[in-house]
Design an enzyme around this catalytic site. Sequence first.
Site: not given
Length: 295
Positions: A138, A151
């Site tokens: 990401s 995350y």
Amino acid sequence: MKRIAITGGAQGIGAATAREFAAKGHSVVIGDIDAKLVAETAGAIASDTGATVVGLPLDVTDAAAFATFLDKVEAELGGLDVLVNNAGIMPTGPFLDETDGVSDRQIDINVRAVVVGSKLAGRRFAERGHGQIVNVASAAGLVAAPGVAVYCATKFAVVGLGDALDQELSPLGVTVTTICPGYVNTQLIAGVKQPWLVRKIAFVEPEAISNAIVSSVEKNHGGLRLVPFRANAMVAPMRLLPAAVRHLVAHATGVHDAGINTDESARQAYRDRTEHLDLATTRSRQTATKKQSTK
């Protein structure tokens, strides 16, 4: 034509990637913890494209099940050329409010499963002298933000893993690619605010990510790739700025608050699907794994 396995393939980026591979004539097996949905998704893609597309249940947090999944992929397709480690979850909210169970689940799915999958596939590929691992990380693995601390930590780990493996496994004939999506229009960002600059520069549909994955595989390109490419105009300078300046920019653009001030009514369905935990099962599995490792 290549034989592809994709984790987290029932919807979102995984399903879009399976569809694009199939449309180009590649054979695909998608795995997902939602057994019913993954079968439906595979059936729909196979029907639409005429390609071989199989859906199998897969819990990526179970190393033995992951190995069995890859065995089944090879049996279904007659071999395996590419593993796309796509499965991942993104809980949001203040770090101090996040339960240990939710933190553990992110680490299990976003990091441990990627490590396990990369080992399982990497060993097979190294033995044959060819193959490709694609790990979906990401942009949050390049520039961190509040509200998604764990995350971000998991995706930073995937970026580091991919960089190391691309160097280490290349002499063995194994290509390792790390894809870093920006804001992708899937349920993962439901209820998450999209600041105007992010929306303009980094917001994309799942097909943009699938296109990057398929292109990297067909060209056998390793290394890191940020999608969309234009997001480099925001991410690259942010990584070079001093922390204090970077934080000011994040505040000014609205990125700082995106993961904290979410629309919980819009986000509830995603939370229900990804954050309801069977901790007893998780703990017993971890205990069993530890016992096996000490034998």
